[in-house]
Design a protein around this motif. Structure first.
Motif, PDB file in Angstrom:
ATOM      1  N   MET A 248      71.310 -98.936  14.812  1.00  0.00           N
ATOM      2  CA  MET A 248      71.318 -97.478  14.795  1.00  0.00           C
ATOM      3  C   MET A 248      71.044 -96.916  16.183  1.00  0.00           C
ATOM      4  SD  MET A 248      71.784 -94.620  13.296  1.00  0.00           S
ATOM      5  CE  MET A 248      71.874 -94.998  11.552  1.00  0.00           C
ATOM      6  N   ALA A 249      70.191 -97.568  16.959  1.00  0.00           N
ATOM      7  CA  ALA A 249      69.890 -97.079  18.303  1.00  0.00           C
ATOM      8  C   ALA A 249      71.158 -97.054  19.156  1.00  0.00           C
ATOM      9  CB  ALA A 249      68.821 -97.953  18.964  1.00  0.00           C
ATOM     10  N   GLU A 250      71.967 -98.106  19.068  1.00  0.00           N
ATOM     11  CA  GLU A 250      73.221 -98.157  19.813  1.00  0.00           C
ATOM     12  C   GLU A 250      74.187 -97.086  19.325  1.00  0.00           C
ATOM     13  OE1 GLU A 250      77.046-101.178  20.337  1.00  0.00           O
ATOM     14  OE2 GLU A 250      75.102-101.991  19.757  1.00  0.00           O
ATOM     15  N   ALA A 251      74.247 -96.900  18.000  1.00  0.00           N
ATOM     16  CA  ALA A 251      75.141 -95.893  17.438  1.00  0.00           C
ATOM     17  C   ALA A 251      74.754 -94.488  17.888  1.00  0.00           C
ATOM     18  CB  ALA A 251      75.129 -95.978  15.912  1.00  0.00           C
ATOM     19  N   LEU A 252      73.464 -94.203  17.925  1.00  0.00           N
ATOM     20  CA  LEU A 252      73.005 -92.886  18.366  1.00  0.00           C
ATOM     21  C   LEU A 252      73.341 -92.654  19.839  1.00  0.00           C
ATOM     22  CD1 LEU A 252      69.555 -92.762  16.550  1.00  0.00           C
ATOM     23  CD2 LEU A 252      71.564 -91.385  15.986  1.00  0.00           C
ATOM     24  N   ALA A 253      73.189 -93.692  20.650  1.00  0.00           N
ATOM     25  CA  ALA A 253      73.518 -93.558  22.070  1.00  0.00           C
ATOM     26  C   ALA A 253      75.002 -93.253  22.253  1.00  0.00           C
ATOM     27  CB  ALA A 253      73.137 -94.833  22.822  1.00  0.00           C
ATOM     28  N   GLN A 254      75.863 -93.938  21.501  1.00  0.00           N
ATOM     29  CA  GLN A 254      77.297 -93.671  21.597  1.00  0.00           C
ATOM     30  C   GLN A 254      77.642 -92.289  21.053  1.00  0.00           C
ATOM     31  OE1 GLN A 254      80.207 -96.792  20.849  1.00  0.00           O
ATOM     32  NE2 GLN A 254      78.550 -98.272  20.583  1.00  0.00           N
ATOM     33  N   THR A 255      76.908 -91.861  20.024  1.00  0.00           N
ATOM     34  CA  THR A 255      77.126 -90.525  19.479  1.00  0.00           C
ATOM     35  C   THR A 255      76.828 -89.457  20.521  1.00  0.00           C
ATOM     36  OG1 THR A 255      76.535 -91.293  17.248  1.00  0.00           O
ATOM     37  CG2 THR A 255      76.430 -88.917  17.657  1.00  0.00           C
ATOM     38  N   VAL A 256      75.705 -89.587  21.193  1.00  0.00           N
ATOM     39  CA  VAL A 256      75.328 -88.631  22.238  1.00  0.00           C
ATOM     40  C   VAL A 256      76.381 -88.610  23.347  1.00  0.00           C
ATOM     41  CG1 VAL A 256      73.641 -88.130  24.050  1.00  0.00           C
ATOM     42  CG2 VAL A 256      72.858 -88.747  21.749  1.00  0.00           C
ATOM     43  N   ASP A 257      76.861 -89.798  23.729  1.00  0.00           N
ATOM     44  CA  ASP A 257      77.875 -89.875  24.784  1.00  0.00           C
ATOM     45  C   ASP A 257      79.154 -89.159  24.374  1.00  0.00           C
ATOM     46  OD1 ASP A 257      79.229 -91.065  27.218  1.00  0.00           O
ATOM     47  OD2 ASP A 257      80.387 -92.040  25.631  1.00  0.00           O
ATOM     48  N   LEU A 258      79.646 -89.424  23.168  1.00  0.00           N
ATOM     49  CA  LEU A 258      80.890 -88.809  22.710  1.00  0.00           C
ATOM     50  C   LEU A 258      80.756 -87.292  22.581  1.00  0.00           C
ATOM     51  CD1 LEU A 258      81.866 -91.482  20.050  1.00  0.00           C
ATOM     52  CD2 LEU A 258      83.283 -90.832  21.999  1.00  0.00           C
ATOM     53  N   ILE A 259      79.643 -86.833  22.023  1.00  0.00           N
ATOM     54  CA  ILE A 259      79.429 -85.386  21.883  1.00  0.00           C
ATOM     55  C   ILE A 259      79.344 -84.732  23.255  1.00  0.00           C
ATOM     56  CG2 ILE A 259      77.807 -83.618  21.103  1.00  0.00           C
ATOM     57  CD1 ILE A 259      77.091 -85.476  18.765  1.00  0.00           C
ATOM     58  N   SER A 260      78.624 -85.367  24.164  1.00  0.00           N
ATOM     59  CA  SER A 260      78.437 -84.805  25.504  1.00  0.00           C
ATOM     60  C   SER A 260      79.762 -84.709  26.265  1.00  0.00           C
ATOM     61  CB  SER A 260      77.442 -85.651  26.300  1.00  0.00           C
ATOM     62  OG  SER A 260      76.174 -85.662  25.669  1.00  0.00           O
ATOM     63  N   ARG A 261      80.699 -85.617  25.955  1.00  0.00           N
ATOM     64  CA  ARG A 261      82.021 -85.584  26.595  1.00  0.00           C
ATOM     65  C   ARG A 261      83.031 -84.732  25.845  1.00  0.00           C
ATOM     66  NH1 ARG A 261      84.784 -89.967  26.557  1.00  0.00           N
ATOM     67  NH2 ARG A 261      83.487 -91.441  25.380  1.00  0.00           N
ATOM     68  N   GLY A 262      82.575 -84.065  24.777  1.00  0.00           N
ATOM     69  CA  GLY A 262      83.471 -83.229  24.006  1.00  0.00           C
ATOM     70  C   GLY A 262      84.481 -84.000  23.192  1.00  0.00           C
ATOM     71  N   ARG A 263      84.153 -85.251  22.838  1.00  0.00           N
ATOM     72  CA  ARG A 263      85.091 -86.111  22.124  1.00  0.00           C
ATOM     73  C   ARG A 263      84.731 -86.299  20.652  1.00  0.00           C
ATOM     74  NH1 ARG A 263      89.803 -86.668  24.068  1.00  0.00           N
ATOM     75  NH2 ARG A 263      90.046 -88.829  23.353  1.00  0.00           N
ATOM     76  N   LEU A 264      83.670 -85.640  20.201  1.00  0.00           N
ATOM     77  CA  LEU A 264      83.228 -85.843  18.819  1.00  0.00           C
ATOM     78  C   LEU A 264      82.627 -84.565  18.270  1.00  0.00           C
ATOM     79  CD1 LEU A 264      82.586 -87.835  16.428  1.00  0.00           C
ATOM     80  CD2 LEU A 264      80.375 -88.234  17.546  1.00  0.00           C
ATOM     81  N   HIS A 265      83.132 -84.147  17.122  1.00  0.00           N
ATOM     82  CA  HIS A 265      82.526 -83.036  16.377  1.00  0.00           C
ATOM     83  C   HIS A 265      82.825 -83.236  14.902  1.00  0.00           C
ATOM     84  CE1 HIS A 265      81.102 -79.153  15.101  1.00  0.00           C
ATOM     85  NE2 HIS A 265      82.269 -78.932  14.504  1.00  0.00           N
ATOM     86  N   ILE A 266      81.772 -83.365  14.098  1.00  0.00           N
ATOM     87  CA  ILE A 266      81.930 -83.490  12.649  1.00  0.00           C
ATOM     88  C   ILE A 266      81.392 -82.210  12.012  1.00  0.00           C
ATOM     89  CG2 ILE A 266      81.368 -84.810  10.587  1.00  0.00           C
ATOM     90  CD1 ILE A 266      80.964 -87.249  12.361  1.00  0.00           C
ATOM     91  N   PRO A 267      82.252 -81.426  11.371  1.00  0.00           N
ATOM     92  CA  PRO A 267      81.795 -80.152  10.814  1.00  0.00           C
ATOM     93  C   PRO A 267      80.880 -80.347   9.606  1.00  0.00           C
ATOM     94  CG  PRO A 267      84.034 -80.608  10.118  1.00  0.00           C
ATOM     95  CD  PRO A 267      83.677 -81.677  11.118  1.00  0.00           C
TER      96      PRO A 267
END
Length: 297
Positions: A248-267
């Protein structure tokens, strides 16, 4: 504090709002004042007793594993996080006013608590099954049941990695899938033929458990190129059922990266007050979700 609890396995009616002792952050843990908790199928599966034979729990028990909120206790050995920080992550009994987290990350700027609560489990699952199915950049991934939380995550992770996606969903969600970069088609009679018309498939994911494993194997030509998170009968076809979580720690880090780059948004499709968690479970079990459902505290 107030916590959504159940004292026996059963339907959504076994859920009740209880007054319980507050949990506290032990070593390597933090406690948050919960602002929102993610609603996941595993929550109602546990409540129904689907895992009672293999993973029994002590009753009465709380509900939920994903949450976002404000840090108000920091356990021994925890560094880099302070009281007052806004975080999201994974813990236990998160449908509550306070919850202890075992994995967490700071919320990216601009993310609301409701949005953040919807990410942890779906992103861990999405990243895990993309890895397990072995799909590579330049290949095409078929996602059956693509409009929910995990599907929304899979589509966007795949797009970021240069993987083409064909997604199946109900008629009302076709435009939503296209907005996430997928070729979309409706499930139902003739769906496999419609997929073939869209092009060859290198790998496939079953996210809905709607009895499509045989067709997914036929479309990919190899049961080793199919992974299911929803059909317990998948191994009968030589297909891997993925039910064990990864890091989960790795998944959260990748989530933050994708959101910060504008590549991820789940409504967030719908939010529910804590007292209406039973309604959230009913809606989650019915499926047809676009994005995520969350409980707000």
């Amino acid at each position: 504090m107030k916590r959504m609890s159940f004292a026996e396995y059963g339907g959504p009616d076994v859920l009740h709002l209880a007054d319980v002792e507050e949990p506290h952050a032990g070593p390597g843990r933090i406690r948050i004042a919960v602002r929102a908790a993610g609603v996941n199928p595993v929550d109602w599966r546990i409540r129904e007793g689907q895992f009672s034979g293999t993973h029994p729990i002590a009753l009465p028990a709380g509900v939920g594993q994903d949450a976002a909120g404000v840090v108000d206790e920091v356990g021994e050995g925890v560094h880099g996080i302070e009281i007052g920080d806004h975080v999201f992550g994974e813990g236990s009994a998160t449908y509550a006013e306070f919850a202890v987290l075992s994995a967490w990350a700071r919320m990216p700027p601009g993310l609301t608590f409701e949005e953040a609560a919807g990410y942890p489990s779906v992103m861990e699952t999405a990243l895990r099954i993309i890895r397990q199915v072995g799909v590579e950049p330049g290949q095409t991934l078929l996602v059956s049941g693509a409009s929910g939380g995990v599907g929304s995550a899979v589509l966007q992770v795949a797009r970021d990695r240069g993987i083409a996606v064909i997604g199946t969903a109900g008629p009302a969600n076709q435009d939503y899938l296209r907005s996430l970069g997928a070729l979309a088609t409706a499930y139902g009679e003739g769906w496999a033929a419609r997929v073939r018309q869209l092009g060859p498939v290198d790998a496939a994911l079953d996210l809905a458990g709607s009895g499509v494993i045989r067709e997914l194997v036929e479309l990919t030509g190899d049961p080793q190129k199919v992974v299911s998170i929803a059909d317990l009968g998948a191994p009968d076809f030589g297909v891997r059922f993925s039910g064990v979580a990864g890091s989960m720690a790795e998944a959260l880090a990748q989530t933050v990266d994708l959101i910060s780059r504008g590549r991820l948004h789940i409504p967030v499709e719908k939010s529910y007050p804590l007292a209406e968690a039973a309604a959230a479970h009913i809606d989650s079990r019915a499926g047809h979700t676009r994005g995520r459902r969350v409980v707000v505290i």
